[in-house]
Design an enzyme around this catalytic site. Structure first.
Site, mmCIF file in Angstrom:
data_model
loop_
_atom_site.group_PDB
_atom_site.id
_atom_site.type_symbol
_atom_site.label_atom_id
_atom_site.label_comp_id
_atom_site.label_asym_id
_atom_site.label_seq_id
_atom_site.Cartn_x
_atom_site.Cartn_y
_atom_site.Cartn_z
ATOM 1 C CG ASP A 278 -8.335 0.497 10.223
ATOM 2 O OD1 ASP A 278 -9.083 1.299 10.781
ATOM 3 O OD2 ASP A 278 -8.760 -0.531 9.662
ATOM 4 N N GLY B 84 0.782 -1.237 0.000
ATOM 5 C CA GLY B 84 0.000 0.000 0.000
ATOM 6 C C GLY B 84 0.810 1.281 0.000
ATOM 7 C CG PHE C 20 -12.449 0.252 2.802
ATOM 8 C CD1 PHE C 20 -11.735 -0.417 3.793
ATOM 9 C CD2 PHE C 20 -12.082 0.058 1.478
ATOM 10 C CE1 PHE C 20 -10.683 -1.263 3.472
ATOM 11 C CE2 PHE C 20 -11.028 -0.788 1.154
ATOM 12 C CZ PHE C 20 -10.339 -1.452 2.152
ATOM 13 C CE LYS D 165 -10.032 3.654 7.409
ATOM 14 N NZ LYS D 165 -10.635 2.331 7.099
ATOM 15 C CG ASP E 177 -1.393 1.450 3.442
ATOM 16 O OD1 ASP E 177 -1.275 1.097 4.643
ATOM 17 O OD2 ASP E 177 -1.952 0.726 2.597
ATOM 18 N NE ARG F 56 -2.126 -2.844 -3.899
ATOM 19 C CZ ARG F 56 -2.235 -2.983 -2.581
ATOM 20 N NH1 ARG F 56 -2.186 -1.926 -1.806
ATOM 21 N NH2 ARG F 56 -2.380 -4.185 -2.046
ATOM 22 C CG ASP G 295 -5.493 -3.246 -1.482
ATOM 23 O OD1 ASP G 295 -5.043 -2.780 -0.429
ATOM 24 O OD2 ASP G 295 -5.873 -4.433 -1.584
HETATM 25 P P1 IMP Z 1 -4.491 -2.079 10.905
HETATM 26 O O1 IMP Z 1 -3.570 -3.229 11.194
HETATM 27 O O2 IMP Z 1 -5.901 -2.361 11.295
HETATM 28 O O3 IMP Z 1 -3.991 -0.771 11.454
HETATM 29 O O4 IMP Z 1 -4.612 -1.971 9.353
HETATM 30 C C1 IMP Z 1 -3.623 -1.466 8.572
HETATM 31 C C2 IMP Z 1 -3.744 -2.038 7.201
HETATM 32 O O5 IMP Z 1 -5.120 -2.330 6.823
HETATM 33 C C3 IMP Z 1 -3.239 -1.025 6.215
HETATM 34 O O6 IMP Z 1 -1.856 -1.194 5.984
HETATM 35 C C4 IMP Z 1 -4.098 -1.294 5.002
HETATM 36 O O7 IMP Z 1 -3.458 -2.241 4.187
HETATM 37 C C5 IMP Z 1 -5.391 -1.882 5.529
HETATM 38 N N1 IMP Z 1 -6.473 -0.859 5.577
HETATM 39 C C6 IMP Z 1 -7.057 -0.354 6.683
HETATM 40 N N2 IMP Z 1 -7.993 0.550 6.366
HETATM 41 C C7 IMP Z 1 -7.993 0.627 5.016
HETATM 42 C C8 IMP Z 1 -8.750 1.411 4.072
HETATM 43 O O8 IMP Z 1 -9.620 2.248 4.388
HETATM 44 N N3 IMP Z 1 -8.457 1.201 2.749
HETATM 45 C C9 IMP Z 1 -7.520 0.323 2.333
HETATM 46 N N4 IMP Z 1 -6.789 -0.420 3.180
HETATM 47 C C10 IMP Z 1 -7.027 -0.272 4.516
HETATM 48 MG MG MG Z 2 -3.434 -3.045 2.222
#
Ligand code: IMP
Ligand code: MG
Length: 217
Positions: free
Chosen positions: A105, A47, A154, A133, A102, A167, A161
């Protein structure tokens, strides 16, 4: 928005121009903080592809670049399990390291990867994400450099992606819920399930989007 994307995207959340301006500001802050020593940039696949390319070409610093591959959503993320698809090859021991992702979350990805890097004994470890986020955070983690704080939508584009698609968009857009709801089993790596924790509320106008804080290291 180019007509081609209208049926898939609700709206543009962050324009090309906003991205470019913010990435320049991040580069300047990173340049200041990391001046004087060769740094190692560690970027998460896939990403970060566009963000990373734009960010590092603005860094007038000696640096080495490496990648870590993590599979971030799909079956694994729901259980909090991450699969490493590419391991780090450069040594980071005693080095000044910038970890780039990227989007932050739930924080599970960054927390896990940061801990893995920290265990390798860097002199300094900072984190940089394009998007934050905050509303969905589960882990106690914040990034040192944040491009934009975004609401719980999202988003796709500029490297991000949905099922490996979108992407290549030069902007960040909000994916229409129908897209992930109609995603069938033919959709690679998703199996018809929407990404975890998607919000379907109205998106604020890009004008009101505030850049995230750029902390000094
Ligand atoms: P986390 O581990 O929940 O913080 O998620 C991080 C990963 O989830 C990022 O590196 C993204 O690949 C994916 N991700 C989380 N939210 C989104 C979104 O809104 N769009 C696309 N990918 C996301
Ligand atoms: Mg991703």
């Amino acid at each position: 928005m180019p007509p081609r994307w209208r049926k898939d995207l609700e709206r543009i959340l962050i324009t090309e121009r906003q991205l470019a301006r913010r990435v320049r500001a991040l580069s300047r802050a990173i340049e200041r903080d990391f001046a004087g020593r060769e740094m190692v940039v560690v970027s998460l696949l896939n990403g970060t592809v566009m963000f990373l390319a734009d960010l590092i070409r603005r860094l007038s610093l000696p640096l080495r670049l490496d990648f870590i591959g993590v599979s971030s959503y799909g079956a694994g993320a729901a259980s909090g399990e991450l699969v490493f698809t590419k391991e780090l090859r450069l040594s980071v021991r005693g080095r000044d390291v910038l970890l780039v992702d990227d989007i932050l979350d739930t924080g599970k990805t960054l927390a896990r990867v940061r801990a893995k890097l920290q265990a390798l004994g860097p002199r300094r470890l900072r984190t940089c994400v394009l998007l934050n986020k905050g509303a969905r955070r589960v882990e106690k983690i914040e990034a040192d450099y944040v491009g934009f704080e975004i609401p719980d939508f999202f988003v796709v584009g500029y490297g991000l992606d949905f099922a490996e698609r979108y992407r290549n968009l030069p902007f960040v857009g909000v994916l229409r819920p129908q897209v992930y709801h109609r995603a069938g089993p033919d959709l690679d790596g998703v199996g018809g399930k929407p990404p975890a924790g998607l919000a379907e509320s109205q998106c604020p106008s890009p004008r009101r989007l505030r850049p995230g804080p750029v902390s000094s290291a």
